[in-house]
Motif scaffolding. Structure first.
Motif, PDB file in Angstrom:
ATOM      1  N   SER A  13       0.849  -1.197   0.000  1.00 28.66           N
ATOM      2  CA  SER A  13       0.000   0.000   0.000  1.00 28.66           C
ATOM      3  C   SER A  13       0.880   1.240   0.000  1.00 28.66           C
ATOM      4  O   SER A  13       2.111   1.156   0.083  1.00 28.66           O
ATOM      5  CB  SER A  13      -0.914   0.015   1.234  1.00 28.66           C
ATOM      6  OG  SER A  13      -0.145   0.124   2.413  1.00 28.66           O
ATOM      7  N   GLY A  14       0.252   2.389  -0.077  1.00 26.28           N
ATOM      8  CA  GLY A  14       0.924   3.668   0.127  1.00 26.28           C
ATOM      9  C   GLY A  14       2.127   3.923  -0.752  1.00 26.28           C
ATOM     10  O   GLY A  14       2.114   3.680  -1.962  1.00 26.28           O
ATOM     11  N   ILE A  15       3.194   4.429  -0.139  1.00 27.59           N
ATOM     12  CA  ILE A  15       4.393   4.827  -0.872  1.00 27.59           C
ATOM     13  C   ILE A  15       5.009   3.640  -1.598  1.00 27.59           C
ATOM     14  O   ILE A  15       5.458   3.760  -2.741  1.00 27.59           O
ATOM     15  CB  ILE A  15       5.418   5.469   0.084  1.00 27.59           C
ATOM     16  CG1 ILE A  15       4.886   6.808   0.615  1.00 27.59           C
ATOM     17  CG2 ILE A  15       6.758   5.663  -0.604  1.00 27.59           C
ATOM     18  CD1 ILE A  15       5.721   7.420   1.727  1.00 27.59           C
ATOM     19  N   GLY A  16       5.042   2.481  -0.956  1.00 27.41           N
ATOM     20  CA  GLY A  16       5.641   1.304  -1.587  1.00 27.41           C
ATOM     21  C   GLY A  16       4.903   0.890  -2.851  1.00 27.41           C
ATOM     22  O   GLY A  16       5.535   0.621  -3.882  1.00 27.41           O
ATOM     23  N   GLU A  17       3.597   0.841  -2.777  1.00 20.65           N
ATOM     24  CA  GLU A  17       2.805   0.465  -3.955  1.00 20.65           C
ATOM     25  C   GLU A  17       2.991   1.474  -5.078  1.00 20.65           C
ATOM     26  O   GLU A  17       3.216   1.101  -6.243  1.00 20.65           O
ATOM     27  CB  GLU A  17       1.331   0.364  -3.584  1.00 20.65           C
ATOM     28  CG  GLU A  17       0.435   0.024  -4.763  1.00 20.65           C
ATOM     29  CD  GLU A  17      -1.044  -0.004  -4.434  1.00 20.65           C
ATOM     30  OE1 GLU A  17      -1.855  -0.085  -5.378  1.00 20.65           O
ATOM     31  OE2 GLU A  17      -1.404   0.062  -3.233  1.00 20.65           O
ATOM     32  N   PRO A 174      10.218  12.281   4.023  1.00 18.94           N
ATOM     33  CA  PRO A 174       8.942  12.988   3.830  1.00 18.94           C
ATOM     34  C   PRO A 174       8.373  13.532   5.134  1.00 18.94           C
ATOM     35  O   PRO A 174       8.628  13.007   6.225  1.00 18.94           O
ATOM     36  CB  PRO A 174       8.011  11.898   3.274  1.00 18.94           C
ATOM     37  CG  PRO A 174       8.867  10.689   3.030  1.00 18.94           C
ATOM     38  CD  PRO A 174      10.048  10.835   3.936  1.00 18.94           C
ATOM     39  N   GLY A 175       7.565  14.571   4.970  1.00 18.18           N
ATOM     40  CA  GLY A 175       6.732  15.056   6.067  1.00 18.18           C
ATOM     41  C   GLY A 175       5.412  14.302   6.040  1.00 18.18           C
ATOM     42  O   GLY A 175       5.381  13.085   5.856  1.00 18.18           O
ATOM     43  N   ALA A 176       4.325  15.025   6.197  1.00 16.12           N
ATOM     44  CA  ALA A 176       3.004  14.400   6.302  1.00 16.12           C
ATOM     45  C   ALA A 176       2.531  13.864   4.946  1.00 16.12           C
ATOM     46  O   ALA A 176       2.292  14.632   4.010  1.00 16.12           O
ATOM     47  CB  ALA A 176       1.996  15.404   6.838  1.00 16.12           C
ATOM     48  N   VAL A 177       2.446  12.546   4.857  1.00 15.77           N
ATOM     49  CA  VAL A 177       1.959  11.879   3.643  1.00 15.77           C
ATOM     50  C   VAL A 177       0.701  11.113   4.032  1.00 15.77           C
ATOM     51  O   VAL A 177       0.722  10.294   4.951  1.00 15.77           O
ATOM     52  CB  VAL A 177       2.993  10.890   3.071  1.00 15.77           C
ATOM     53  CG1 VAL A 177       2.506  10.336   1.727  1.00 15.77           C
ATOM     54  CG2 VAL A 177       4.349  11.557   2.908  1.00 15.77           C
ATOM     55  N   GLU A 178      -0.395  11.366   3.340  1.00 19.59           N
ATOM     56  CA  GLU A 178      -1.655  10.699   3.688  1.00 19.59           C
ATOM     57  C   GLU A 178      -1.675   9.283   3.113  1.00 19.59           C
ATOM     58  O   GLU A 178      -1.949   9.072   1.935  1.00 19.59           O
ATOM     59  CB  GLU A 178      -2.863  11.490   3.192  1.00 19.59           C
ATOM     60  CG  GLU A 178      -4.169  10.922   3.732  1.00 19.59           C
ATOM     61  CD  GLU A 178      -5.367  11.807   3.468  1.00 19.59           C
ATOM     62  OE1 GLU A 178      -6.457  11.481   3.973  1.00 19.59           O
ATOM     63  OE2 GLU A 178      -5.231  12.823   2.752  1.00 19.59           O
ATOM     64  N   THR A 179      -1.346   8.332   3.958  1.00 23.98           N
ATOM     65  CA  THR A 179      -1.355   6.917   3.602  1.00 23.98           C
ATOM     66  C   THR A 179      -1.989   6.162   4.777  1.00 23.98           C
ATOM     67  O   THR A 179      -2.688   6.759   5.594  1.00 23.98           O
ATOM     68  CB  THR A 179       0.075   6.389   3.363  1.00 23.98           C
ATOM     69  OG1 THR A 179       0.828   6.534   4.579  1.00 23.98           O
ATOM     70  CG2 THR A 179       0.770   7.162   2.246  1.00 23.98           C
ATOM     71  N   TYR A 204       0.944  13.005  -0.987  1.00 23.25           N
ATOM     72  CA  TYR A 204       0.333  11.718  -1.282  1.00 23.25           C
ATOM     73  C   TYR A 204       1.425  10.746  -1.714  1.00 23.25           C
ATOM     74  O   TYR A 204       2.537  11.149  -2.069  1.00 23.25           O
ATOM     75  CB  TYR A 204      -0.738  11.862  -2.367  1.00 23.25           C
ATOM     76  CG  TYR A 204      -1.886  12.733  -1.911  1.00 23.25           C
ATOM     77  CD1 TYR A 204      -2.865  12.238  -1.058  1.00 23.25           C
ATOM     78  CD2 TYR A 204      -1.956  14.074  -2.299  1.00 23.25           C
ATOM     79  CE1 TYR A 204      -3.905  13.048  -0.604  1.00 23.25           C
ATOM     80  CE2 TYR A 204      -2.986  14.889  -1.856  1.00 23.25           C
ATOM     81  CZ  TYR A 204      -3.957  14.362  -1.007  1.00 23.25           C
ATOM     82  OH  TYR A 204      -4.970  15.168  -0.553  1.00 23.25           O
ATOM     83  N   ALA A 205       1.095   9.473  -1.688  1.00 22.74           N
ATOM     84  CA  ALA A 205       2.083   8.439  -2.007  1.00 22.74           C
ATOM     85  C   ALA A 205       2.731   8.679  -3.362  1.00 22.74           C
ATOM     86  O   ALA A 205       3.940   8.485  -3.534  1.00 22.74           O
ATOM     87  CB  ALA A 205       1.422   7.068  -1.962  1.00 22.74           C
TER      88      ALA A 205
END
Length: 244
Positions: A13-17, A174-179, A204-205
């Motif tokens: 999910s998120g940054i990895g995906e 990163p700072g605040a990333v919505e994941t 975002y991711a």
């Protein structure tokens, strides 16, 4: 396997995906690893990659994954996370252990295991996704900030230790990333997690994935050491311009 290969951890999910998708667009064969195997299976099928069940806190899981890889050109150390917002006085040692095992020792296990293959590639790249928490301390965040500081020092130390070898190292903070990050931190409390991003335009991711893609597309003589990226609405941990 002659195609350049990238391994992305925490890819369910998120940054990895998002990073896996971005590197696949660049022509990499992307190996996507995560504990949630069903998710990375679906992702691998979509991007033409390979899915592996990977728990970075488990030596056997890491060994099985890394031994199976014939070559690795890019390693993206993305698996990690936070648990809780306790003070030092009220610290939950199980939460601390999880954060250190996942963020620090998980990064160490994967990096150590894959260094020979990254060097043998002739143009290796290690991207470690840390956080602005690797540069700042903030109240109620000592477990996470200490783990991220340690993860960052591990990565930065390698920059000197691998000098002269054909491996580049980039830290992305990163700072605040919505994941799902805050959802994990608050044990699935979606209402509390949503409040973290309330009144701001977070990252975002995909924003982080595009930075990884940019780093991976630089010529081999260019090393982007440290990239700090925050939303315009954030100055530092806990410092936000929130709109009502």
């Amino acid at each position: 396997m002659s195609t350049r290969t990238a391994l992305v951890t925490g890819a369910s999910s998120g940054i990895g995906e998002a990073t896996a998708r971005e590197l696949a667009k660049q022509g990499y064969h992307v190996v996507v690893g995560a504990r949630r195997f069903d998710r990375v299976q679906r992702l691998a099928a979509e991007i033409g990659g390979t899915a592996v069940q990977l728990d970075v806190t488990d030596e056997e899981s890491v060994r099985a994954c890394t031994d199976a890889l014939e070559r690795v050109d890019v390693l993206v150390n993305n698996a990690g996370g936070a648990k809780g917002l306790a003070t030092v006085a009220e610290a939950d040692l199980d939460d601390w252990r999880w954060m250190w095992e996942t963020n620090v020792l998980g990064t160490l296990r994967l990096t150590k295991a894959l260094l020979p293959k990254l060097i043998a590639s002739g143009d290796g790249l290690i991207v470690t996704v840390t956080s602005i928490a690797a540069m700042h301390a903030y109240p109620n965040g000592s477990g996470y900030t200490s783990a991220k500081h340690a993860q960052a020092v591990l990565h930065r130390t390698l920059r000197d230790e691998l000098l002269g070898q054909p491996v580049r190292l980039t830290e992305i903070a990163p700072g605040a990333v919505e994941t799902e990050f805050s959802l994990v931190r608050f044990n699935g409390d979606s209402e509390r997690a949503a409040k973290v991003y309330e009144g701001i335009d977070p990252l975002y991711a995909q924003d982080i994935a595009e930075i990884v893609g940019f780093v991976a597309s630089r010529p081999s003589h260019v090393n982007l050491d440290t990239i700090v990226v925050k939303p315009r609405d954030q100055a530092g941990p806990g410092s936000f311009a929130r709109r009502s």
